[in-house]
Design a protein around this motif. Sequence first.
Motif, PDB file in Angstrom:
ATOM      1  N   LYS A 122      20.481 -55.033 -11.001  1.00 24.68           N
ATOM      2  CA  LYS A 122      21.114 -55.693  -9.854  1.00 24.68           C
ATOM      3  C   LYS A 122      22.637 -55.581  -9.952  1.00 24.68           C
ATOM      4  N   PHE A 152      23.951 -52.064  -8.929  1.00 23.89           N
ATOM      5  CA  PHE A 152      24.036 -51.861  -7.471  1.00 23.89           C
ATOM      6  C   PHE A 152      25.216 -52.620  -6.866  1.00 23.89           C
ATOM      7  N   LYS A 153      25.461 -53.848  -7.382  1.00 28.33           N
ATOM      8  CA  LYS A 153      26.606 -54.614  -6.867  1.00 28.33           C
ATOM      9  C   LYS A 153      27.916 -53.924  -7.256  1.00 28.33           C
ATOM     10  N   SER A 156      28.631 -50.960  -5.052  1.00 26.15           N
ATOM     11  CA  SER A 156      29.166 -51.342  -3.734  1.00 26.15           C
ATOM     12  C   SER A 156      30.653 -51.704  -3.846  1.00 26.15           C
ATOM     13  N   ALA A 214      28.027 -47.851 -13.065  1.00 24.92           N
ATOM     14  CA  ALA A 214      28.323 -47.708 -11.631  1.00 24.92           C
ATOM     15  C   ALA A 214      29.493 -46.759 -11.412  1.00 24.92           C
TER      16      ALA A 214
END
Length: 356
Positions: A80, A83-84, A87, A111
Amino acid sequence: MSKFKIIMTGGGSAGHVTPNLALVPKLKELGYEVQYIGTRDGIENGIIKKENIKYHSISSGKLRRYFDLKNFTDPFKVIKGIFKAISIMKKERPNIVFSKGGFVSVPVVMAAHFCHIPVIAHESDITPGLANKIAAPYCDKVCVTFPESIKNIKGNKAILTGTPIRQELFKGNKAKGLDICGFKGEKAVLLVIGGSLGSKVINDKVRGILKEIVKTYDVIHICGKNNIDNSLTNLRGYKQFDYVSDELPHLMQAADIVISRAGANVIFELLALKKPNILIPLSKKSSRGDQILNAASFEKAGYSVVIQEEDLKEDSLRNKIDELYKNKKTYIDNMNSSAAKNSVDNIIELINKYKK
């Protein structure tokens, strides 16, 4: 022309945050826009927000080397968090990410890699922590503090920079430190630091011989949150704090000798300030053994006296304090001849190479 933007990350303990803060003034001075990614409830949140730095929160699971039922659920928090973080990367479009480690750094580093953003990490200890071990394959470079660390980083990514030291530490004033404690400067000053959370074993052993020590030394004791001993509040020559922030540079300057744990950040601060010290590293029972290796390196270099936690006895501690003070000039001379320098400029130079 748009600013060169850097996103920093690191958390879980103060040791994963303060080296980042040591870089921030120089980065801002050079016109960098600095942002930070951490967890909502981590220690890094409060520390970074005080510095007026834009802060982004993500989810992250704790990484454990031991069995825990949360080991089955925390990987989903990490996913999770990735993905945050992706973004955030797409929205903020940083030029580079700088990671100090700790469990929050793993999703951020991954990321950045997935978004083709260069990543520089920093490892303070001789052997990399679990977070940096996982993150290293996704990093372009890994800055290390000890020469011994280079062999522990795979892929020819390690670069010896040292550890960044906060400039505020060099601005302390000895007279102000003595005044904060109510000391008159008639005795040598012993500073006891047990880490950001304090150390029960160090606190207990020091307090066990305290009435003897204060005959010779004034004692400053940073004992950790909720570890103040009210029965000792009025003991002459003894000043205890649960935690210090702005006062720390003054207290460090007031100290003639220091007793400390052996986390890499604090021992390199002691080296930079040329403070003779006794190191009591965390035992292997309660750590991965990194502090034992750190302490051994400093003992070999002649910067420190080392007492293993299992060998810590009141009588021997008392003798080691006197021995250290008697020979303090030798330790200071050894520290003065050290090649270790404040690594802020080394790391900033490396970051600059990624300007596009």
